[in-house]
Design a protein around this motif. Structure first.
Motif, PDB file in Angstrom:
ATOM      1  N   ILE A 180       0.708  -1.114   0.079  1.00 28.27           N
ATOM      2  CA  ILE A 180       0.141  -0.033  -0.132  1.00 28.27           C
ATOM      3  C   ILE A 180       0.978   1.189   0.101  1.00 28.27           C
ATOM      4  O   ILE A 180       1.171   1.833   1.111  1.00 28.27           O
ATOM      5  CB  ILE A 180      -0.917   0.016   1.131  1.00 28.27           C
ATOM      6  N   GLY A 181       1.459   1.495  -1.192  1.00 30.60           N
ATOM      7  CA  GLY A 181       2.471   2.415  -1.306  1.00 30.60           C
ATOM      8  C   GLY A 181       3.888   1.733  -1.542  1.00 30.60           C
ATOM      9  O   GLY A 181       4.609   1.602  -0.339  1.00 30.60           O
ATOM     10  N   THR A 182       4.392   1.590  -2.587  1.00 28.89           N
ATOM     11  CA  THR A 182       5.867   1.128  -2.504  1.00 28.89           C
ATOM     12  C   THR A 182       6.983   2.006  -2.260  1.00 28.89           C
ATOM     13  O   THR A 182       6.660   3.377  -2.331  1.00 28.89           O
ATOM     14  CB  THR A 182       6.124   0.554  -4.058  1.00 28.89           C
ATOM     15  N   GLY A 240       5.696   4.772  -4.747  1.00 28.10           N
ATOM     16  CA  GLY A 240       4.351   4.924  -4.066  1.00 28.10           C
ATOM     17  C   GLY A 240       3.018   4.303  -4.406  1.00 28.10           C
ATOM     18  O   GLY A 240       1.963   4.772  -4.323  1.00 28.10           O
ATOM     19  N   ALA A 241       3.117   3.125  -5.083  1.00 25.83           N
ATOM     20  CA  ALA A 241       2.321   2.457  -6.044  1.00 25.83           C
ATOM     21  C   ALA A 241       1.511   1.589  -5.173  1.00 25.83           C
ATOM     22  O   ALA A 241       2.207   1.105  -3.923  1.00 25.83           O
ATOM     23  CB  ALA A 241       2.792   1.610  -6.974  1.00 25.83           C
ATOM     24  N   VAL A 242       0.290   1.528  -5.203  1.00 24.62           N
ATOM     25  CA  VAL A 242      -0.815   0.780  -4.482  1.00 24.62           C
ATOM     26  C   VAL A 242      -1.145  -0.433  -5.065  1.00 24.62           C
ATOM     27  O   VAL A 242      -1.809  -0.413  -5.941  1.00 24.62           O
ATOM     28  CB  VAL A 242      -1.859   1.542  -3.778  1.00 24.62           C
ATOM     29  N   ASP A 243      -0.668  -1.918  -4.406  1.00 27.05           N
ATOM     30  CA  ASP A 243      -1.301  -2.809  -4.998  1.00 27.05           C
ATOM     31  C   ASP A 243      -3.060  -2.855  -4.925  1.00 27.05           C
ATOM     32  O   ASP A 243      -3.319  -2.678  -3.727  1.00 27.05           O
ATOM     33  CB  ASP A 243      -0.718  -3.895  -4.475  1.00 27.05           C
ATOM     34  N   HIS A 298      -2.001  -9.592   3.424  1.00 27.15           N
ATOM     35  CA  HIS A 298      -1.203  -8.522   4.488  1.00 27.15           C
ATOM     36  C   HIS A 298      -1.034  -7.224   3.807  1.00 27.15           C
ATOM     37  O   HIS A 298      -0.766  -7.255   2.392  1.00 27.15           O
ATOM     38  CB  HIS A 298       0.019  -9.089   5.093  1.00 27.15           C
ATOM     39  N   ALA A 299      -1.135  -6.191   4.169  1.00 28.41           N
ATOM     40  CA  ALA A 299      -0.924  -4.690   3.520  1.00 28.41           C
ATOM     41  C   ALA A 299      -0.038  -4.017   4.594  1.00 28.41           C
ATOM     42  O   ALA A 299       0.020  -3.746   5.574  1.00 28.41           O
ATOM     43  CB  ALA A 299      -2.494  -3.815   3.605  1.00 28.41           C
ATOM     44  N   ASP A 300       1.455  -4.020   3.569  1.00 33.14           N
ATOM     45  CA  ASP A 300       2.280  -3.168   4.109  1.00 33.14           C
ATOM     46  C   ASP A 300       1.950  -1.419   3.851  1.00 33.14           C
ATOM     47  O   ASP A 300       2.355  -1.152   2.454  1.00 33.14           O
ATOM     48  CB  ASP A 300       3.674  -3.561   3.365  1.00 33.14           C
ATOM     49  N   ALA A 301       1.461  -0.940   4.747  1.00 34.48           N
ATOM     50  CA  ALA A 301       1.252   0.445   4.384  1.00 34.48           C
ATOM     51  C   ALA A 301       2.110   1.515   5.210  1.00 34.48           C
ATOM     52  O   ALA A 301       1.686   2.374   5.675  1.00 34.48           O
ATOM     53  CB  ALA A 301      -0.295   0.804   4.795  1.00 34.48           C
ATOM     54  N   ALA A 302       3.265   1.351   5.096  1.00 35.79           N
ATOM     55  CA  ALA A 302       4.244   1.946   5.894  1.00 35.79           C
ATOM     56  C   ALA A 302       4.169   3.717   5.757  1.00 35.79           C
ATOM     57  O   ALA A 302       4.124   4.155   6.857  1.00 35.79           O
ATOM     58  CB  ALA A 302       5.847   1.762   5.428  1.00 35.79           C
ATOM     59  N   PRO A 312      -8.419   0.847  -2.097  1.00 36.01           N
ATOM     60  CA  PRO A 312      -8.822  -0.357  -1.193  1.00 36.01           C
ATOM     61  C   PRO A 312      -7.446  -0.560  -0.314  1.00 36.01           C
ATOM     62  O   PRO A 312      -6.335  -0.723  -0.978  1.00 36.01           O
ATOM     63  CB  PRO A 312      -9.315  -1.472  -1.911  1.00 36.01           C
ATOM     64  N   PHE A 313      -7.532  -0.528   0.847  1.00 37.48           N
ATOM     65  CA  PHE A 313      -6.288  -0.720   1.925  1.00 37.48           C
ATOM     66  C   PHE A 313      -6.784  -1.334   3.288  1.00 37.48           C
ATOM     67  O   PHE A 313      -5.833  -1.581   3.920  1.00 37.48           O
ATOM     68  CB  PHE A 313      -5.744   0.637   2.106  1.00 37.48           C
ATOM     69  N   SER A 314      -8.119  -1.117   3.652  1.00 35.82           N
ATOM     70  CA  SER A 314      -8.475  -1.390   5.029  1.00 35.82           C
ATOM     71  C   SER A 314      -9.147  -2.610   5.344  1.00 35.82           C
ATOM     72  O   SER A 314      -9.214  -3.828   4.428  1.00 35.82           O
ATOM     73  CB  SER A 314      -9.468  -0.464   5.409  1.00 35.82           C
ATOM     74  N   PHE A 315      -9.172  -3.324   6.540  1.00 37.70           N
ATOM     75  CA  PHE A 315     -10.013  -4.484   6.969  1.00 37.70           C
ATOM     76  C   PHE A 315     -11.411  -4.556   6.371  1.00 37.70           C
ATOM     77  O   PHE A 315     -12.080  -5.360   5.896  1.00 37.70           O
ATOM     78  CB  PHE A 315      -9.972  -4.345   8.462  1.00 37.70           C
ATOM     79  N   GLY A 316     -11.912  -3.216   6.200  1.00 41.26           N
ATOM     80  CA  GLY A 316     -13.275  -3.177   5.508  1.00 41.26           C
ATOM     81  C   GLY A 316     -13.086  -3.508   3.995  1.00 41.26           C
ATOM     82  O   GLY A 316     -14.282  -3.940   3.277  1.00 41.26           O
ATOM     83  N   ASP A 317     -12.117  -3.423   3.439  1.00 40.79           N
ATOM     84  CA  ASP A 317     -11.789  -4.013   1.872  1.00 40.79           C
ATOM     85  C   ASP A 317     -11.216  -5.420   1.783  1.00 40.79           C
ATOM     86  O   ASP A 317     -11.129  -6.050   0.852  1.00 40.79           O
ATOM     87  CB  ASP A 317     -10.719  -3.016   1.442  1.00 40.79           C
ATOM     88  N   GLY A 318     -11.115  -5.981   3.062  1.00 37.58           N
ATOM     89  CA  GLY A 318     -10.676  -7.382   3.204  1.00 37.58           C
ATOM     90  C   GLY A 318      -9.317  -7.768   3.438  1.00 37.58           C
ATOM     91  O   GLY A 318      -8.807  -8.938   3.242  1.00 37.58           O
ATOM     92  N   ILE A 319      -8.622  -6.876   4.301  1.00 37.80           N
ATOM     93  CA  ILE A 319      -7.217  -7.474   4.426  1.00 37.80           C
ATOM     94  C   ILE A 319      -7.380  -8.183   6.094  1.00 37.80           C
ATOM     95  O   ILE A 319      -7.963  -8.098   6.571  1.00 37.80           O
ATOM     96  CB  ILE A 319      -6.220  -6.202   4.654  1.00 37.80           C
ATOM     97  N   ASP A 320      -6.429  -8.762   6.065  1.00 38.40           N
ATOM     98  CA  ASP A 320      -6.021  -9.487   7.403  1.00 38.40           C
ATOM     99  C   ASP A 320      -5.151  -8.814   8.409  1.00 38.40           C
ATOM    100  O   ASP A 320      -5.133  -9.241   9.616  1.00 38.40           O
ATOM    101  CB  ASP A 320      -5.503 -11.100   7.099  1.00 38.40           C
ATOM    102  N   SER A 321      -4.302  -7.839   7.887  1.00 36.95           N
ATOM    103  CA  SER A 321      -3.283  -7.224   8.761  1.00 36.95           C
ATOM    104  C   SER A 321      -2.791  -6.018   8.051  1.00 36.95           C
ATOM    105  O   SER A 321      -2.790  -5.995   6.661  1.00 36.95           O
ATOM    106  CB  SER A 321      -2.300  -8.098   9.368  1.00 36.95           C
TER     107      SER A 321
END
Length: 380
Positions: A168-170, A174-177, A199-203, A217-226
């Motif tokens: 979530i921001g390389t 800064g690219a978001v998968d 897992h979402a790496d959103a450093a 999309p980046f949150s638990f509401g969007d389906g991530i586990d962590s």
């Protein structure tokens, strides 16, 4: 503390070095616009957050009550009910990512960890430390993961329980998968939500996307586990730190009861920095949601300003949506060293962090980059 004159002089020299360089680097995502002077008195104490803030140990000098408030804040920010979540203040993004990879491995012990070539270098190190099978996926031109290659590799490996490490921001662009596309394509080949870990790496972007009008999309509401976020990047801190949030039901699988501290521990480091918790607590209470939005918008505006100025000068600069990272051709070594740029292959980037109140540093950088690239063209 009484130090000799020589040691005092050395510290004074270092003080002036820090003053000179605090706002200097434009290539690294460190927000330097913080003031934690209200917390200085607590440096007289050894604050050790040993173990789980939700199951306090017999070491009384901790900041657990503040850590609980911090984690409540981030559970809400990342769209998961607090009672269904668990997390802690880490020593940085790498620890947060390791914690979540550990959770995923315990859930799916024989699974492969999939991550793109643009993923932070620490993930390969984490895979080695945890003895996890791993697979590097190609990236698209803008830095996102190549979704087709991801599915091809998962199918080629016959993996029914893949562990997906989404950026979530390389680091460089800064690219978001797109985790929605990832989920849709996995389901298309018969791998459903309960069968994999995401897992979402959103450093950096973990404190950007919650405050923009149209976030990816980046949150638990969007389906991530962590999710893991760095504390010293968009938030700003005098020491490296971070936050990790995961689903409590997965965290409970790795909890260990420690008899001699009368507590439970499921963290990576065990003893943790109680002062970092106070920094994070003060940061979230120092600004309202509206002020965070204004701060983020300023950074985005400065990043777009840099893109516009580069392009006006004929330099092929660009940025991803909702990103404060501006990518451009790598200038001469003297230029990227002068401005503290991060470089990779034939590209460099600047990051428009919040302490850039005006365009002064960015203008100076652009001037030097343009001159460097024009000189290169003349010599070629």
């Amino acid at each position: 503390m009484m130090l000799s004159v020589a040691y005092q002089e050395r510290l004074n020299d270092f003080w002036h070095y820090c003053l000179k360089n605090q706002y200097f680097n434009v290539g690294y995502p460190e927000s330097a616009d913080f003031d934690y002077s209200a917390l200085y008195r607590f440096f007289n104490f050894s604050l050790n957050n040993c173990g789980d803030w939700d199951a306090p140990s017999n070491y009384a000098l901790n900041s657990f009550s503040f850590e609980k408030e911090v984690m409540n804040y981030y559970a809400d920010l990342f769209q998961i009910p607090f009672e269904d979540s668990w997390g802690y203040v880490t020593n940085g993004g790498t620890e947060g990512n390791m914690f979540c990879c550990y959770l995923a491995r315990e859930l799916f012990p024989h699974a492969t960890l999939y991550y793109s070539k643009e993923t932070h270098y620490s993930v390969l190190k984490i895979a080695k430390l945890l003895r996890m099978k791993s697979c590097v996926i190609r990236s698209l031109d803008n830095g996102e993961i190549d979704y087709d290659d991801l599915i091809d590799q998962v199918q080629r490996n016959g993996d029914k329980n893949p562990i997906i490490f989404a950026n979530i921001g390389t680091t460089m662009s800064g690219a978001v998968d797109n985790i929605k596309i990832i989920q849709q394509q996995l389901e298309h080949v018969g791998i459903y939500r309960q069968d994999y870990y995401l897992h979402a790496d959103a450093a950096l972007s973990g404190m950007i996307l919650p405050f923009v009008d149209c976030p990816q999309p980046f949150s638990f509401g969007d389906g991530i586990d962590s999710i893991s976020v760095s504390g010293h990047k968009m938030i700003g801190s005098p020491v490296p730190g971070g936050i990790v949030v995961a689903k409590r039901k997965n965290v409970d699988r790795i909890a260990v009861d420690i008899d001699y501290i009368c507590a439970r521990d499921q963290t990576i480091s065990g003893s943790r920095n109680g002062h970092s918790v106070l920094f994070m607590w003060a940061a979230i209470h120092n600004r309202s949601p509206q002020q965070w939005q204004q701060r983020i918008q300023h950074c985005l505006n400065m990043a777009q300003y840099a893109v516009d100025q580069f392009q006006e000068a004929g330099i092929d600069a660009w940025r991803n949506p909702n990103s404060i990272t501006v990518v451009f051709p790598c200038p001469a070594e003297a230029v990227w060293k002068k401005h503290g740029l991060a470089v990779s292959e034939d590209h460099a980037h600047l990051i428009a962090t919040a302490h850039h109140k005006d365009s002064h540093k960015i203008d100076a950088l652009i001037k030097d980059v343009v001159a460097s690239l024009q000189e290169r063209l003349q010599l070629s």
